[in-house]
Motif scaffolding. Structure first.
Motif, PDB file in Angstrom:
ATOM      1  N   UNK A   1      -9.969   0.239   5.375  1.00 62.71           N
ATOM      2  CA  UNK A   1     -11.140  -0.621   5.573  1.00 62.71           C
ATOM      3  C   UNK A   1     -11.036  -1.874   4.719  1.00 62.71           C
ATOM      4  N   UNK A   2     -10.577  -1.729   3.481  1.00 66.83           N
ATOM      5  CA  UNK A   2     -10.435  -2.893   2.608  1.00 66.83           C
ATOM      6  C   UNK A   2      -9.369  -3.853   3.126  1.00 66.83           C
ATOM      7  N   UNK A   3      -8.261  -3.319   3.636  1.00 70.93           N
ATOM      8  CA  UNK A   3      -7.227  -4.178   4.218  1.00 70.93           C
ATOM      9  C   UNK A   3      -7.782  -4.975   5.392  1.00 70.93           C
TER      10      UNK A   3
ATOM     11  N   UNK B   1     -10.253   8.373   0.398  1.00 74.52           N
ATOM     12  CA  UNK B   1      -9.666   7.230  -0.299  1.00 74.52           C
ATOM     13  C   UNK B   1      -8.794   6.397   0.635  1.00 74.52           C
ATOM     14  N   UNK B   2      -8.024   7.067   1.524  1.00 73.08           N
ATOM     15  CA  UNK B   2      -7.168   6.336   2.462  1.00 73.08           C
ATOM     16  C   UNK B   2      -8.010   5.531   3.453  1.00 73.08           C
ATOM     17  N   UNK B   3      -9.126   6.100   3.862  1.00 72.37           N
ATOM     18  CA  UNK B   3     -10.039   5.372   4.741  1.00 72.37           C
ATOM     19  C   UNK B   3     -10.552   4.108   4.057  1.00 72.37           C
ATOM     20  N   UNK B   4     -10.827   4.204   2.760  1.00 71.93           N
ATOM     21  CA  UNK B   4     -11.273   3.037   2.005  1.00 71.93           C
ATOM     22  C   UNK B   4     -10.171   1.988   1.934  1.00 71.93           C
TER      23      UNK B   4
ATOM     24  N   UNK C   1      -7.634  -2.791  -3.419  1.00 64.18           N
ATOM     25  CA  UNK C   1      -6.488  -2.098  -2.838  1.00 64.18           C
ATOM     26  C   UNK C   1      -5.773  -1.144  -3.795  1.00 64.18           C
ATOM     27  N   UNK C   2      -5.546  -1.562  -5.044  1.00 64.52           N
ATOM     28  CA  UNK C   2      -4.723  -0.759  -5.947  1.00 64.52           C
ATOM     29  C   UNK C   2      -5.388   0.569  -6.338  1.00 64.52           C
ATOM     30  N   UNK C   3      -6.602   0.584  -6.924  1.00 65.36           N
ATOM     31  CA  UNK C   3      -7.194   1.881  -7.312  1.00 65.36           C
ATOM     32  C   UNK C   3      -7.399   2.842  -6.140  1.00 65.36           C
ATOM     33  N   UNK C   4      -7.907   2.379  -4.968  1.00 68.34           N
ATOM     34  CA  UNK C   4      -8.030   3.336  -3.865  1.00 68.34           C
ATOM     35  C   UNK C   4      -6.685   3.896  -3.409  1.00 68.34           C
TER      36      UNK C   4
ATOM     37  N   UNK D   1       0.834  -1.202   0.000  1.00 68.45           N
ATOM     38  CA  UNK D   1       0.000   0.000   0.000  1.00 68.45           C
ATOM     39  C   UNK D   1       0.871   1.256   0.000  1.00 68.45           C
ATOM     40  N   UNK D   2       1.943   1.244   0.798  1.00 61.13           N
ATOM     41  CA  UNK D   2       2.824   2.410   0.858  1.00 61.13           C
ATOM     42  C   UNK D   2       3.505   2.678  -0.484  1.00 61.13           C
TER      43      UNK D   2
END
Length: 444
Positions: free
Chosen positions: A281-283, A275-278, A253-256, A179-180
């Motif tokens: 949450x997805x993780x 977007x970071x919150x999404x 994970x990738x598009x957000x 993600x980073x």
């Protein structure tokens, strides 16, 4: 169906053969000639469901798993094998549950080396950033296909339920790093695009459709990640297509993550927060769904004494994931309700306008459009005004029509709202037409 090859240490032959004989397994023996303190090699087929219990019994006979080779087998023609399969079919249901040992190996197999992992994520981030900026769904999907996220996304949960601390730690580290990397790469690419003047439409970056749906996430966004976690585990444990499930996990994970970088590069920090919150949450959703699915499927550590500590570890992580999801879902509830209210407002406004326009006094109106304009405060956006655009043949604005539209909306809507009516005057001249937009002052 699996084919096992086990190298037996000296002095353990009787113990190993006793386990196989008790299970009714038909095996082949040969001498081990490497002179490495091993005496024999035994080979035998097993149904998938039998691999884990048989290996657990062999482990109790001090046979190290490092000298066990498990191979996929197409078919076995043997009456004895049919008996073993029935024994481990659990009442006749011939499931294809993957053994704990093979599951660990698969999670490790789908986790590439660190250098390849980072390189592939950088490529995926570049493609996703280009797709989001270009508002191209096809390009965004392409970024998901090449993202190597399946292994890391599932390794952590597999490590938790099987008591494999190294696998668990590697899974979490790879997920955070992934993600980073995507966010960092997208920020850099976004800054370059902004400096180059590639802002779509030249106005508001968040108005791009592919971005807008990811900076204001709703509760429905969580379903994608939960489904990805469950499907990911099922793909590994039941032999479904891992490639397709990998795309689903990458979609969560990738598009957000790329949206976080792009909006941050443009200084849209509210949108970046959404977007970071999404992403978070997805993780959490992927890991929580995978963990629960594995535990329900019956995956446990090897030894009886390991069950209790691993159960506590599983409950601990499940609680962390659950509490995190509940806390982060609170703003998502607000965003979801806001979306419902906006949709309801648009439907009510369209009904009010249609009721007025349908009158015979307005036959000159060719068509109309109702648009809800919302404020730029992401991730929760309140309604700013309702814009009604009327296209007709009558010259100039119609004050009476404007008043009737406002009165009709005021009667339909629960709360007062600013209404702006715009007139597009069309004048047909032969095969050509000219249009002039004449705005009416906002009402309400």
């Amino acid at each position: 169906m699996r084919y096992l090859e086990i190298t037996i240490p000296e002095g353990r032959r009787d113990a190993v053969l006793g386990v196989l004989d008790d299970a009714g397994i038909n095996y082949v023996m040969s001498d081990e000639t490497s002179n490495e303190n091993y005496s024999d090699v035994v080979r035998f087929p097993l149904p998938n469901r039998a691999v884990e219990p048989i290996l657990d019994k062999l482990a109790a006979a001090d046979i190290p798993e490092s000298r066990v080779i498990i191979i996929n087998a197409e078919t076995v023609i043997s009456e004895e094998f049919g008996a073993v399969r029935e024994q481990y079919s659990q009442g006749g249901a011939k499931g294809e549950r993957t053994s704990r040992q093979v599951l660990r190996a698969k999670a490790d197999e789908f986790t590439p080396s660190l250098s390849i992992y980072v390189i592939m994520l950088l490529i995926s981030a570049a493609v996703a950033t280009a797709g989001l900026l270009g508002d191209s769904p096809a390009v965004v999907v392409g970024s998901m296909v090449i993202a190597p996220l399946l292994g890391p996304a599932l390794a952590a949960s597999i490590g938790i339920v099987t008591g494999d601390d190294e696998l668990r730690r590697e899974g979490f580290q790879y997920q955070i790093l992934g993600v980073a990397v995507v966010i960092g790469a997208s920020i850099g690419l976004g800054l370059l695009a902004r400096l180059a003047g590639l802002e779509p439409g030249g106005v508001d970056i968040v108005l791009v459709a592919e971005l807008e749906e990811r900076v204001s996430p709703t509760l429905f966004s969580v379903l994608v990640a939960l489904g990805a976690g469950v499907a990911g585990i099922l793909s590994l444990t039941r032999g479904f297509s891992e490639a397709i499930v990998g795309v689903m996990i990458a979609a969560a994970l990738i598009p957000p993550s790329a949206a976080v970088g792009i909006t941050a590069a443009w200084g849209e920090y509210g949108a970046a927060l959404g977007a970071f919150m999404l992403v978070i949450i997805n993780l959490l959703s992927i890991n929580a769904a995978a963990l629960v699915t594995l535990w329900i499927a019956g995956y446990r550590p090897q030894g009886l004494f390991d069950v209790s500590p691993t159960r506590r570890s599983t409950y601990t992580y499940a609680t962390i994931f659950g509490v995190g999801l509940l806390l982060l879902s609170v703003p998502l509830v607000g965003i979801t309700l806001n979306e419902f209210e906006t949709t309801q407002l648009e439907a009510s406004a369209e009904g009010a306008v249609a009721g007025v326009i349908s009158g015979p006094a307005y036959d000159a109106v060719i068509e109309y459009e109702v648009e809800i304009i919302r404020e730029d405060g992401y991730p929760i956006r309140s309604v700013d005004r309702v814009v009604v655009t009327i296209r007709g043949l009558d010259p100039g604005p119609d004050a009476e029509l404007t008043d009737r539209i406002y009165e009709s909306m005021a009667a339909e809507l629960d709360e007062p709202v600013l209404v702006e009516v715009q007139y597009i005057v069309a004048e047909e001249r032969g095969q050509r037409s000219t249009e002039e937009v004449i705005p009416e002052p906002p009402t309400g």
